[in-house]
Design an enzyme around this catalytic site. Sequence first.
Site, mmCIF file in Angstrom:
data_model
loop_
_atom_site.group_PDB
_atom_site.id
_atom_site.type_symbol
_atom_site.label_atom_id
_atom_site.label_comp_id
_atom_site.label_asym_id
_atom_site.label_seq_id
_atom_site.Cartn_x
_atom_site.Cartn_y
_atom_site.Cartn_z
ATOM 1 N N ASP A 1 0.827 -1.136 -0.064
ATOM 2 C CA ASP A 1 -0.053 -0.046 0.054
ATOM 3 C C ASP A 1 0.734 1.330 -0.029
ATOM 4 O O ASP A 1 2.279 1.187 -0.006
ATOM 5 C CB ASP A 1 -0.934 0.020 1.204
ATOM 6 C CG ASP A 1 -1.738 1.153 1.245
ATOM 7 O OD1 ASP A 1 -2.352 1.435 0.173
ATOM 8 O OD2 ASP A 1 -1.854 1.765 2.576
ATOM 9 N N ASP B 1 -1.643 -0.745 5.958
ATOM 10 C CA ASP B 1 -1.924 -0.488 7.389
ATOM 11 C C ASP B 1 -3.200 -0.240 7.692
ATOM 12 O O ASP B 1 -3.600 0.119 9.014
ATOM 13 C CB ASP B 1 -1.085 0.794 7.658
ATOM 14 C CG ASP B 1 -1.364 2.041 6.930
ATOM 15 O OD1 ASP B 1 -1.521 3.171 7.282
ATOM 16 O OD2 ASP B 1 -2.021 1.842 5.468
ATOM 17 N N ASP C 1 -6.732 -2.618 3.414
ATOM 18 C CA ASP C 1 -5.596 -3.575 3.101
ATOM 19 C C ASP C 1 -5.625 -4.876 3.491
ATOM 20 O O ASP C 1 -4.916 -5.817 3.271
ATOM 21 C CB ASP C 1 -4.185 -2.894 3.418
ATOM 22 C CG ASP C 1 -3.754 -1.641 2.942
ATOM 23 O OD1 ASP C 1 -3.923 -1.528 1.612
ATOM 24 O OD2 ASP C 1 -3.581 -0.847 3.609
#
Length: 1126
Positions: A408, A826, A830
């Site tokens: 990410d 995080d 995700d």
Amino acid sequence: MASAAGDPQDARLVFVGDPDRSSSPGADVAASNAIRTTKYSLLTFIPRNLFEQFRRVAYIYFLALALLNQIPQLTVFGRQTAFLPLGTVLLLTAIKDAYEDYQRHRSDTAENNRPASVLPLRSQQAASTVRKKWKEIRVGELVRVGANETIPCDMVLLATSDPTGVAYVQTINLDGESNLKSCYAKLETAALAPEALAGAIIRCEPPNLNIYRFQATIELRGDGPRIPLGPTNIVLRGCDIKNTSWVVGVAVYIGTETKVMLNNSGAPSKRSRLETRMNREIIVLAVIMVGICSLIAISTVIWLHSNRDKLDTLPFYRRKDYSRVPPRDYLYNGLGLEMLFAFLKSIFRFQNFIPISLYISMELSRLMQSFVMTQDESMCHEATGNKLKCRALNINEDLGQIKYVFSDKTGTLTENKMVFQCASIHGIDYVCREPLTPGEIALHPTIAVDGQVWRPKVMVNTDRKLLRLLETERDTEAGLYAVSFFLALATCNTIVPQVLDTSDPAVKLIDYQGDSPDEQALVYAAAAYGFVLIERTSGHITIDVLGERQRFEVLGLHAFDSDRKRMSAVICCPHNSVKLFVKGADSAMFSILDRSFDLEIVRATEMHLHAYSSLGLRTLVIGMRDLSGREFENWKACYNIASTSLSGREDLLGDIASQVESDLRILGATGIEDKLQQGVPEAIESLRKAGMRVWVLTGDKRETAISIGYSCKLISNNMSQIIINSHSKESCKQSLEDAITMCEKLTISRTQTDGGSTGSAIVPVALIIDGPTLVHILETELEDGLYRVATTCDVVLCCRVAPLQKAGIVALIKKRTNDMTLSIGDGANDVSMIQMADVGIGISGQEGRQAVMASDFAIGQFRFLVPLLLVHGHWNYQRIGYMIIYNFYRNSVVVFLIFWYTFFSAFSLTSPITDASGFLYSAVYTALPTVIVGIYDQDLSHGTLLSYPQLYGPGLRDERYNRKLFVLIMLDSVWQSLVTAFVPFLFYSGTLDDSSLGDIWIVSVVLLVNIHLAMDVFSWNWILLVTLWGVTAIAMGCIVAIDASPSMPGYWAINNLMATKLFWLCLLCILVLALLPRFVVKAFASYLKPDDVQIVREIEKVAKRKHDGALEALLRSSSDHQQANS
């Protein structure tokens, strides 16, 4: 995806304040707001857990043995005790799995039982709230949420504590971003009392997983107009209310229908890759064992037939039991059944060929490996004190075999903090590097409001020349452009200022909150130069312009979209002129500039933009135009129609924006640094040097993704970019075909340049693809084309992707290759990607916790991925790979020993090694050393592995566990068993009894396998020394103690043997002959064909000798100097 909200066939009807009607039969509405993330239930735990455990082929094998042991003719062990080893392993594993799922159950229970406040409009308590548990909330109910509370479901905002209807939410638990975002209640509903909302009808799209989209309308009365609702009017489950006293909303999606739960693909069952491949070798061992048992069964029949007249008196096989008077016949079933029974008994005798103890050893080693990893200070985040957390204990070795890393962006690669660095205004470059000293140049960064001093929370470095221009030369042409430039920064945004208290009551801080960190940086920069945004409502903003308070009316905003690549605001200035301020990407701005504008200024701005981009800065171009009265009236009419349209609203607004955004005067450009986390560029470089491919999957727009690619050195200026941005299946197909053609040309060029080698292209390629395009590719026949393009490119960036699309990209690689995948993120968006990958990493910094809860490992920052993979992953893979091979070897040596003995014992399957010694051999004599080696052995040092990322290669190439090593170790075990079995016959010439032969064998094989282990240890420490040789000494003591028991058939046999020199000579000969081939092969391989690890180990040794020599010389020089002084 759902169709538009206005579609009568798909639209969901929500009756505000009437949950019974909203949930009527046929409404297709979730019955409960409860969520469930557990893997098991009380009913499914036993069958599902057993199913998962019995995916280990060895477990099926041991279960079959335990069942066969229940047949009387085949009973070797007690019928109940036959299930004990397997049952123990199954029970311990089930307890571990149950505990992990119980923790998830507790988390779900706490979540479902959180209290919420509901406004019952259709009861006498309509003026007050009723406390309910989250799980009891229903569609249609009005929910009141207070400050710092969490939203319990997806709900449409109807009112807030702010008269303008604005509310601020924090989406940490959703996307990992900590900055506040603004949501709005429609002015038509914000001013109404709750009871006045009863009877309102919301028509919204069915539940879907797109967290960036919401289309709906609300009718306050049955015959009233439909008021359009969009993404800014809905707050999603998991968001926190901040800086707002309260909000009231109506539940539209609950429980499993909420967007965050639709994007949660569930907790998968992950297994180590080595453990999965180990099943292949176990099947091979089973086939070998079946062959051995078949040979023994056939040999038994041949022996019985040839000795059919002597069976009553021959040893090892008697048909009469002479221990009874009169003699009794043994059970004899004829040659056919005797052959079957011999085959099955052979399986019991050689069952250790497939070692069940290996699984226990692996679990113990993994447990201790996890503890060692958590204690590594190099992976401790100093700011938060967070250390590595190991949440999955069965995939440690997978960390050493990762090929693809999916990351990410926001909060993972970056700190999500933008810093304004430079600006180009009217063709002049201003570099903002010098920090402002309050009062030195101007006092405008601080303003006076009602006797208080307000100042921006974040101070931005400024350019003294630009400050002087604004302060003393603002009436010049350059000064007017600078004023317009900063007015554009302060007005063309969605930032909302929040006033914060400080320890000094007379001083307040202005905190700028908004969806975009870029906008925050620009507004802070404007404030640093004297354009301080003080107030924003739904209709106007107030700015302190160089010490003068001014009010600007916001007549309309055109939000950024991926087609236009720009944002614009129509602003009415204090002197009643209407201006259009526009900011956007350079590619989208230069094409709409006024052609009569000074081209020299445009060229200078382009040069500055190129310089900013080469520094990895995020760039924006700022433009402006004045709107005449007629132009404004035409725009306003079209804007009002488009903003209330029920279908195609976004397209209509985009068309109107494109029409008005023309003939602009360029004001300048900005350069913003996206603050990367510490060490991200170096970490990505190390991962790529190690042979891994790093892909970035983000929900941000394409320009942001490309900018962060430059910032973290994932993309370089010499890369050729393939951009796929298509909105139909046909155009996607054509784009992929064009991309494949381009990649093939590069491959041909690469082959010609490299002489046929397969390396990186001379011109590296980056693939940039967006979420709308992936909608037409994933899970279709176009996936193969995307796979071909993506795996050919050096870098892949996916932008504007939904959470499940992230998981789809990971699945694309997993389905088409055997390479290991790792995902790191995080936020809650995700989670699906983390769970889909072979290894999931969560960032446990200051962001949300959902990614951490779904991960296998949690780290504080992205840079810690380097020691986790390159050091601990390398060590764990090498250790576990060797442990598997070694356990096959140590069990095979004993099995082959007994097999050779059957040819001298009339195929009776008896063993000269006592049952006690055989059990202790597997459980004690050789088990503990391999566990300790699996915990502490290090082929290379921590620093060396970080210095040479290429040493990660053995894991990618399967060098520590493969079929070749398995075949070699089996051949070695056959050789060693032959030497151990027949050398005693040569020395003792047939004078040994069974007990003495068994003692020689057990002593020899214990020493043999432990010395074998010692030869393979890379780095010794006191724990390894004590364990290996301590266990060997204990084994010798146990062998002596067993023979010291008068009840044993070999009473005192080992003592009598050890009292002779012949025994020690025989033992020495066995060890030398058995280990000689291995020693010769290792020596020749080290000198003639060393691998990378062996070469670097020699470098380490040379460096250590030089360091020790230098240290010794330094100490000697210091000693001589002291003696001279004395």
